[in-house]
Design a protein around this motif. Sequence first.
Motif, PDB file in Angstrom:
ATOM      1  N   ILE A  87       0.879  -1.171   0.000  1.00  0.00           N
ATOM      2  CA  ILE A  87       0.000   0.000   0.000  1.00  0.00           C
ATOM      3  C   ILE A  87       0.920   1.226   0.000  1.00  0.00           C
ATOM      4  O   ILE A  87       1.357   1.717   1.042  1.00  0.00           O
ATOM      5  CB  ILE A  87      -0.949  -0.023   1.208  1.00  0.00           C
ATOM      6  CG1 ILE A  87      -1.773  -1.329   1.192  1.00  0.00           C
ATOM      7  CG2 ILE A  87      -1.882   1.199   1.195  1.00  0.00           C
ATOM      8  CD1 ILE A  87      -2.605  -1.559   2.432  1.00  0.00           C
ATOM      9  N   ASP A  88       1.256   1.674  -1.182  1.00  0.00           N
ATOM     10  CA  ASP A  88       2.325   2.665  -1.355  1.00  0.00           C
ATOM     11  C   ASP A  88       2.096   3.947  -0.576  1.00  0.00           C
ATOM     12  O   ASP A  88       3.048   4.514  -0.016  1.00  0.00           O
ATOM     13  CB  ASP A  88       2.503   2.985  -2.837  1.00  0.00           C
ATOM     14  CG  ASP A  88       3.096   1.833  -3.626  1.00  0.00           C
ATOM     15  OD1 ASP A  88       3.982   1.144  -3.097  1.00  0.00           O
ATOM     16  OD2 ASP A  88       2.663   1.620  -4.772  1.00  0.00           O
ATOM     17  N   HIS A  89       0.870   4.424  -0.539  1.00  0.00           N
ATOM     18  CA  HIS A  89       0.601   5.683   0.169  1.00  0.00           C
ATOM     19  C   HIS A  89       0.913   5.542   1.663  1.00  0.00           C
ATOM     20  O   HIS A  89       1.455   6.453   2.285  1.00  0.00           O
ATOM     21  CB  HIS A  89      -0.856   6.100  -0.045  1.00  0.00           C
ATOM     22  CG  HIS A  89      -1.176   7.478   0.413  1.00  0.00           C
ATOM     23  ND1 HIS A  89      -2.449   8.008   0.357  1.00  0.00           N
ATOM     24  CD2 HIS A  89      -0.408   8.471   0.950  1.00  0.00           C
ATOM     25  CE1 HIS A  89      -2.438   9.240   0.825  1.00  0.00           C
ATOM     26  NE2 HIS A  89      -1.215   9.543   1.207  1.00  0.00           N
ATOM     27  N   SER A  90       0.602   4.381   2.234  1.00  0.00           N
ATOM     28  CA  SER A  90       0.913   4.169   3.648  1.00  0.00           C
ATOM     29  C   SER A  90       2.414   4.189   3.895  1.00  0.00           C
ATOM     30  O   SER A  90       2.883   4.723   4.913  1.00  0.00           O
ATOM     31  CB  SER A  90       0.328   2.835   4.120  1.00  0.00           C
ATOM     32  OG  SER A  90      -1.077   2.872   4.147  1.00  0.00           O
ATOM     33  N   VAL A  91       3.188   3.609   2.981  1.00  0.00           N
ATOM     34  CA  VAL A  91       4.641   3.634   3.129  1.00  0.00           C
ATOM     35  C   VAL A  91       5.153   5.072   3.041  1.00  0.00           C
ATOM     36  O   VAL A  91       6.039   5.476   3.809  1.00  0.00           O
ATOM     37  CB  VAL A  91       5.317   2.744   2.075  1.00  0.00           C
ATOM     38  CG1 VAL A  91       6.840   2.831   2.189  1.00  0.00           C
ATOM     39  CG2 VAL A  91       4.867   1.288   2.217  1.00  0.00           C
ATOM     40  N   ARG A  92       4.579   5.864   2.146  1.00  0.00           N
ATOM     41  CA  ARG A  92       4.976   7.281   2.056  1.00  0.00           C
ATOM     42  C   ARG A  92       4.667   8.023   3.355  1.00  0.00           C
ATOM     43  O   ARG A  92       5.464   8.867   3.808  1.00  0.00           O
ATOM     44  CB  ARG A  92       4.260   7.962   0.884  1.00  0.00           C
ATOM     45  CG  ARG A  92       4.680   7.453  -0.478  1.00  0.00           C
ATOM     46  CD  ARG A  92       4.348   8.440  -1.591  1.00  0.00           C
ATOM     47  NE  ARG A  92       2.951   8.832  -1.642  1.00  0.00           N
ATOM     48  CZ  ARG A  92       1.997   8.163  -2.294  1.00  0.00           C
ATOM     49  NH1 ARG A  92       2.297   7.030  -2.925  1.00  0.00           N
ATOM     50  NH2 ARG A  92       0.753   8.614  -2.317  1.00  0.00           N
ATOM     51  N   LEU A  93       3.535   7.693   3.974  1.00  0.00           N
ATOM     52  CA  LEU A  93       3.187   8.341   5.240  1.00  0.00           C
ATOM     53  C   LEU A  93       4.173   7.958   6.344  1.00  0.00           C
ATOM     54  O   LEU A  93       4.594   8.807   7.138  1.00  0.00           O
ATOM     55  CB  LEU A  93       1.762   7.950   5.651  1.00  0.00           C
ATOM     56  CG  LEU A  93       0.646   8.483   4.751  1.00  0.00           C
ATOM     57  CD1 LEU A  93      -0.678   7.838   5.120  1.00  0.00           C
ATOM     58  CD2 LEU A  93       0.537  10.002   4.836  1.00  0.00           C
ATOM     59  N   MET A  94       4.551   6.709   6.376  1.00  0.00           N
ATOM     60  CA  MET A  94       5.543   6.249   7.346  1.00  0.00           C
ATOM     61  C   MET A  94       6.849   7.031   7.198  1.00  0.00           C
ATOM     62  O   MET A  94       7.414   7.534   8.186  1.00  0.00           O
ATOM     63  CB  MET A  94       5.791   4.756   7.137  1.00  0.00           C
ATOM     64  CG  MET A  94       6.972   4.170   7.876  1.00  0.00           C
ATOM     65  SD  MET A  94       7.253   2.453   7.347  1.00  0.00           S
ATOM     66  CE  MET A  94       8.893   2.170   8.014  1.00  0.00           C
TER      67      MET A  94
END
Length: 206
Positions: A87-94
Amino acid sequence: MTPEAVVFDIGNVLIEWQPERFYDSRIGVDRRRAMFAEVDLHGMNDRVDLGGNFRGTIYDMAEATPAWRDEIRMWHDHWIEMASPVIDHSVRLMRALQARGVPVFSLTNFGIGSYDHAATFYPFLREFDRDFISGHMGVIKPDPEIYRRLEETSGIAPDALLFTDDRADNIAMAASRGWQTHLFEGPRGWADRLIEAGLLTKEDAA
C-alpha cells in the motif's frame, strides 16, 4: 495531546494481506471455501505468528491434511503472493513521519521466518525505529500483553501513542489502554488523521 510516536500495523495497512483472494485465483472460489471450512488455516497462521517455524508449521498441517496437502503448502511456497501488493501511500506516510522526526514503530502479528522473507521483498520493513513483531515476542494482538510490552520498552505513555490497525478488536484493546487510535480503512483516511494530529502537513501526507 500531540503523539510522541506512531505505531503501524502491517497487514492491510502497509501490505495487503488477503489469503482468500489468492486462493480464489488459484483454485476457485468454491474449492477455497471448502478448504477454509475444513482446515483452520488462520489458526495455523496464528501459530506461525506466535513464533512457530514458518515452513515447518505449514508443512506439518499439510501432511496432517492430505486432501488439501498441495493447497496448504501454497501458504508457505506462495506466501509473498498472498502478502501483496504494498500500500504505497501508507509507506509514504511512514517515511514522511520519520522525515519530520516522529518515531515510527511496528506492532504486528507476523512470524519470524515470514517477516524475514517479506523484508527481502519489502525493504521498508527494516526501516521502523522500533519493531514489535509477535513471532519474536510470543504473543499476538489483541492480547493486552503485547501492548504492555510496547509501552514498557518504548517508555512512552499510552496516551502519547497513535496506533493504526485494520482490525477493530486490536484497536479496541489499544484504546482501552489509553492509546490514541485510528481504524485503518484506507491510506487517505489515515493521512487525514495524521494531519489532524498535527504530525504532517497536507503536502507531507499527499
